[in-house]
Design a protein around this motif. Structure first.
Motif, PDB file in Angstrom:
ATOM      1  N   SER A 185      -4.162  12.176   6.363  1.00  0.00           N
ATOM      2  CA  SER A 185      -3.290  11.032   6.095  1.00  0.00           C
ATOM      3  C   SER A 185      -4.157   9.864   5.663  1.00  0.00           C
ATOM      4  O   SER A 185      -5.256   9.664   6.183  1.00  0.00           O
ATOM      5  CB  SER A 185      -2.476  10.670   7.340  1.00  0.00           C
ATOM      6  OG  SER A 185      -3.324  10.318   8.423  1.00  0.00           O
ATOM      7  N   PHE A 186      -3.663   9.114   4.682  1.00  0.00           N
ATOM      8  CA  PHE A 186      -4.434   8.001   4.129  1.00  0.00           C
ATOM      9  C   PHE A 186      -3.521   6.818   3.840  1.00  0.00           C
ATOM     10  O   PHE A 186      -2.342   6.985   3.505  1.00  0.00           O
ATOM     11  CB  PHE A 186      -5.096   8.390   2.799  1.00  0.00           C
ATOM     12  CG  PHE A 186      -5.965   9.610   2.861  1.00  0.00           C
ATOM     13  CD1 PHE A 186      -7.243   9.551   3.397  1.00  0.00           C
ATOM     14  CD2 PHE A 186      -5.512  10.829   2.379  1.00  0.00           C
ATOM     15  CE1 PHE A 186      -8.036  10.684   3.451  1.00  0.00           C
ATOM     16  CE2 PHE A 186      -6.296  11.955   2.423  1.00  0.00           C
ATOM     17  CZ  PHE A 186      -7.579  11.889   2.968  1.00  0.00           C
ATOM     18  N   ILE A 187      -4.099   5.625   3.930  1.00  0.00           N
ATOM     19  CA  ILE A 187      -3.463   4.432   3.399  1.00  0.00           C
ATOM     20  C   ILE A 187      -4.229   4.065   2.138  1.00  0.00           C
ATOM     21  O   ILE A 187      -5.450   3.883   2.167  1.00  0.00           O
ATOM     22  CB  ILE A 187      -3.475   3.266   4.402  1.00  0.00           C
ATOM     23  CG1 ILE A 187      -2.607   3.629   5.620  1.00  0.00           C
ATOM     24  CG2 ILE A 187      -2.958   1.983   3.747  1.00  0.00           C
ATOM     25  CD1 ILE A 187      -2.595   2.571   6.706  1.00  0.00           C
ATOM     26  N   LEU A 188      -3.510   3.995   1.025  1.00  0.00           N
ATOM     27  CA  LEU A 188      -4.122   3.787  -0.282  1.00  0.00           C
ATOM     28  C   LEU A 188      -3.694   2.451  -0.872  1.00  0.00           C
ATOM     29  O   LEU A 188      -2.595   1.963  -0.612  1.00  0.00           O
ATOM     30  CB  LEU A 188      -3.714   4.901  -1.256  1.00  0.00           C
ATOM     31  CG  LEU A 188      -3.888   6.347  -0.799  1.00  0.00           C
ATOM     32  CD1 LEU A 188      -3.379   7.289  -1.880  1.00  0.00           C
ATOM     33  CD2 LEU A 188      -5.352   6.635  -0.482  1.00  0.00           C
ATOM     34  N   GLN A 189      -4.566   1.924  -1.697  1.00  0.00           N
ATOM     35  CA  GLN A 189      -4.265   0.707  -2.444  1.00  0.00           C
ATOM     36  C   GLN A 189      -4.367   1.029  -3.924  1.00  0.00           C
ATOM     37  O   GLN A 189      -5.354   1.619  -4.367  1.00  0.00           O
ATOM     38  CB  GLN A 189      -5.266  -0.393  -2.065  1.00  0.00           C
ATOM     39  CG  GLN A 189      -5.008  -1.739  -2.711  1.00  0.00           C
ATOM     40  CD  GLN A 189      -6.013  -2.763  -2.235  1.00  0.00           C
ATOM     41  OE1 GLN A 189      -7.218  -2.573  -2.356  1.00  0.00           O
ATOM     42  NE2 GLN A 189      -5.522  -3.852  -1.658  1.00  0.00           N
ATOM     43  N   ALA A 190      -3.339   0.668  -4.683  1.00  0.00           N
ATOM     44  CA  ALA A 190      -3.354   0.894  -6.129  1.00  0.00           C
ATOM     45  C   ALA A 190      -3.944  -0.319  -6.827  1.00  0.00           C
ATOM     46  O   ALA A 190      -3.541  -1.449  -6.555  1.00  0.00           O
ATOM     47  CB  ALA A 190      -1.940   1.153  -6.639  1.00  0.00           C
ATOM     48  N   ASN A 223       0.825  -1.206   0.000  1.00  0.00           N
ATOM     49  CA  ASN A 223       0.000   0.000   0.000  1.00  0.00           C
ATOM     50  C   ASN A 223       0.859   1.256   0.000  1.00  0.00           C
ATOM     51  O   ASN A 223       2.083   1.196   0.076  1.00  0.00           O
ATOM     52  CB  ASN A 223      -0.936  -0.007   1.216  1.00  0.00           C
ATOM     53  CG  ASN A 223      -1.857  -1.217   1.219  1.00  0.00           C
ATOM     54  OD1 ASN A 223      -2.364  -1.617   0.171  1.00  0.00           O
ATOM     55  ND2 ASN A 223      -2.070  -1.809   2.386  1.00  0.00           N
ATOM     56  N   ILE A 224       0.197   2.404  -0.069  1.00  0.00           N
ATOM     57  CA  ILE A 224       0.872   3.697  -0.045  1.00  0.00           C
ATOM     58  C   ILE A 224       0.338   4.484   1.147  1.00  0.00           C
ATOM     59  O   ILE A 224      -0.885   4.619   1.308  1.00  0.00           O
ATOM     60  CB  ILE A 224       0.596   4.504  -1.318  1.00  0.00           C
ATOM     61  CG1 ILE A 224       0.917   3.690  -2.575  1.00  0.00           C
ATOM     62  CG2 ILE A 224       1.396   5.806  -1.323  1.00  0.00           C
ATOM     63  CD1 ILE A 224       0.376   4.326  -3.837  1.00  0.00           C
ATOM     64  N   LEU A 225       1.237   4.988   1.972  1.00  0.00           N
ATOM     65  CA  LEU A 225       0.861   5.867   3.071  1.00  0.00           C
ATOM     66  C   LEU A 225       1.176   7.292   2.647  1.00  0.00           C
ATOM     67  O   LEU A 225       2.321   7.604   2.322  1.00  0.00           O
ATOM     68  CB  LEU A 225       1.640   5.507   4.341  1.00  0.00           C
ATOM     69  CG  LEU A 225       1.424   6.409   5.559  1.00  0.00           C
ATOM     70  CD1 LEU A 225      -0.019   6.344   6.022  1.00  0.00           C
ATOM     71  CD2 LEU A 225       2.361   6.011   6.693  1.00  0.00           C
ATOM     72  N   ILE A 226       0.144   8.149   2.597  1.00  0.00           N
ATOM     73  CA  ILE A 226       0.379   9.537   2.196  1.00  0.00           C
ATOM     74  C   ILE A 226      -0.056  10.478   3.307  1.00  0.00           C
ATOM     75  O   ILE A 226      -0.941  10.165   4.103  1.00  0.00           O
ATOM     76  CB  ILE A 226      -0.351   9.910   0.887  1.00  0.00           C
ATOM     77  CG1 ILE A 226      -1.876   9.991   1.112  1.00  0.00           C
ATOM     78  CG2 ILE A 226      -0.026   8.940  -0.230  1.00  0.00           C
ATOM     79  CD1 ILE A 226      -2.619  10.660  -0.044  1.00  0.00           C
ATOM     80  N   SER A 227       0.583  11.631   3.362  1.00  0.00           N
ATOM     81  CA  SER A 227       0.166  12.710   4.274  1.00  0.00           C
ATOM     82  C   SER A 227       0.128  13.994   3.459  1.00  0.00           C
ATOM     83  O   SER A 227       0.958  14.217   2.580  1.00  0.00           O
ATOM     84  CB  SER A 227       1.110  12.837   5.459  1.00  0.00           C
ATOM     85  OG  SER A 227       2.421  13.141   5.031  1.00  0.00           O
ATOM     86  N   LEU A 228      -0.836  14.806   3.788  1.00  0.00           N
ATOM     87  CA  LEU A 228      -1.094  16.009   3.007  1.00  0.00           C
ATOM     88  C   LEU A 228      -1.452  17.144   3.954  1.00  0.00           C
ATOM     89  O   LEU A 228      -2.307  16.984   4.827  1.00  0.00           O
ATOM     90  CB  LEU A 228      -2.255  15.747   2.046  1.00  0.00           C
ATOM     91  CG  LEU A 228      -2.712  16.881   1.136  1.00  0.00           C
ATOM     92  CD1 LEU A 228      -1.699  17.091   0.026  1.00  0.00           C
ATOM     93  CD2 LEU A 228      -4.071  16.551   0.532  1.00  0.00           C
TER      94      LEU A 228
END
Length: 203
Positions: A60-65, A12-17
């Protein structure tokens, strides 16, 4: 101003904005780009903070591509976020270029969703709790309806129960004038618009 960071976390991808764009519809812009890039929000936290007299959204999110290429997806996401929050950007023009296909709404509501509004007088906010089948595009769809009704998302907790395959999301909101609205016609209108696909299919 936008600060964007990401890192891979297993598959997964952990993003913060962090951005100083706090107007109504900010989260919808984020959810739209994530959906357009064929990613799904598995979990996340949205918050609004005040630092040195300025208001910021910190998410902040955990994303799945969908295609499994997390590195490419995260790079594209960073590029798009810069465009979306640019002072000169026109979101409508960005949407036209993306040519977004609408999600299959019925997949989110395979079973009757749990959908509850409640006012929190101590916080002067309305909590909207939504539990339904999870699926890519659910938050894009829900956030668009909130934006269209001039609802401000102050904070939110997004969760996906992997055992049941259900989304369990809590949004903390005010209306366009900064008021709670759980007991008003506005709450009924939002509920009706979100559930419109299954209501029309049941006729």
């Amino acid at each position: 101003m936008i600060e964007f960071q990401y890192k891979r976390e297993k598959e997964n991808i952990l993003i913060s904005l962090k951005t100083d764009s706090t107007q109504i519809g900010t989260f919808h812009r984020i959810a739209t780009i994530i959906y357009a890039l064929k990613m799904d929000i598995l979990s996340g936290e949205l918050s609004t903070v005040i630092e040195q007299g300025n208001e910021y959204t910190i998410d902040s999110f955990i994303l799945q591509a969908d295609d499994g290429d997390t590195t490419k997806a995260a790079f594209q996401l960073g590029m798009m976020m810069d465009s979306v929050f640019s002072k000169n950007a026109k979101f409508e023009e960005i949407l036209e270029k993306l040519q977004i296909q609408e999600p299959a709404i019925a997949t989110f509501f395979k079973e009757t969703p749990e959908f509850i509004f409640s006012d929190l007088p101590e916080k002067k906010q309305t909590c909207m709790y939504l539990e339904s089948s999870a699926g890519r595009g659910l938050l894009y769809y829900v956030s668009r309806i909130l934006m269209q009704n001039q609802i401000n998302i102050l904070s939110a907790t997004i969760e996906t129960d992997f055992e049941t395959g259900r989304a369990k999301d809590s949004f903390y909101l005010t209306d366009g004038s900064g008021q709670m609205f759980a007991s008003t016609d506005l709450a009924l209108k939002i509920r009706r618009e979100i559930l419109a696909p299954i209501q029309s299919n049941s006729r």
